[in-house]
Scaffold this active site. Structure first.
Site: not given
Ligand code: IMP
Length: 204
Positions: A19, A81, A164, A166-167, A192
């Protein structure tokens, strides 16, 4: 340091976490801190990869990322993800959470947009969840995916400074707070990501 050099040294084995999200990395490091592994981000491992997340589920996208990094490094690779599902919006933004309204759009704007979309929507119709799939690929080819969720509601206004993404708009009824109002320790009890990682830790 090159991977070949590391193998000759008697160092703690590493898990490379696929990540680039600093907020996620902070939570992940804390949750995995009791494993006898050094948990490093791709950046810290000096790995750069332009990974196309073209899966159709959280699980597929997590596995695409973990496999790519495991193949590139020959080390244990883990990936997450995750995203927000808002039931009233047919589970949007879902797997597109990071790209929603554009990758570079601020979360102040994304969060306000989602709140506006649910204007006038009340009670259980505001239901939402964070979903997380964690994939891990080991050098011997073993792989595993764990998925977990936290159920909540879309808040009526952003609140809180922690976390961070959408928290600030993810309201957890049993705490009476958004996940941005929880401390990292509190969020890591129930999130989650924490639940999926705790399940994955059983493999180590
Ligand atoms: P990924 O990096 O493609 O998995 O994108 C995940 C996205 O989902 C993040 O950039 C956030 O916008 C949102 N997200 C996932 N987990 C969280 C969380 O724990 N808090 C807030 N936003 C989250």
């Amino acid at each position: 340091m090159k991977i070949e050099e590391r193998e000759e040294e008697d160092e703690m084995p590493r898990i490379i976490f696929a990540t680039g999200n600093a907020g996620k990395m902070k939570e992940i490091r804390e949750i995995l801190s009791d494993l006898p592994y050094e948990v490093v981000s791709m950046k810290e491992a000096g790995v750069t990869a332009d990974i196309v997340e073209d899966g159709t589920t959280f699980e597929e996208n997590a596995m695409i990322k973990a496999k790519t990094i495991a193949e590139l490094t020959g080390e244990i690779a883990m990936a997450d993800d995750s995203g927000l599902e808002v039931d009233y919006l047919d589970k949007a933004p879902g797997i597109y959470s990071a790209r929603f309204l554009g990758e570079d759009t601020s979360y102040d704007i994304k969060n306000k947009y989602l709140i506006d979309q649910l204007d006038g929507v009340e009670g259980s119709d505001r239901s939402a969840r964070f979903v997380c799939a964690i994939a891990c690929v080991w050098p011997d080819g073993k792989s595993k995916v764990c998925r977990a969720t936290i159920e909540g509601e879309l808040a009526k206004a952003p609140a809180g400074e922690n976390g961070f993404g959408y928290d600030p708009i993810f309201y957890v009824p049993q705490y009476g707070k958004t996940t941005a109002e929880l401390s990292m320790e509190e969020k890591n009890e129930i999130s989650h990501r924490a639940k999926a990682l705790r399940e994955m830790k059983k493999e180590f």
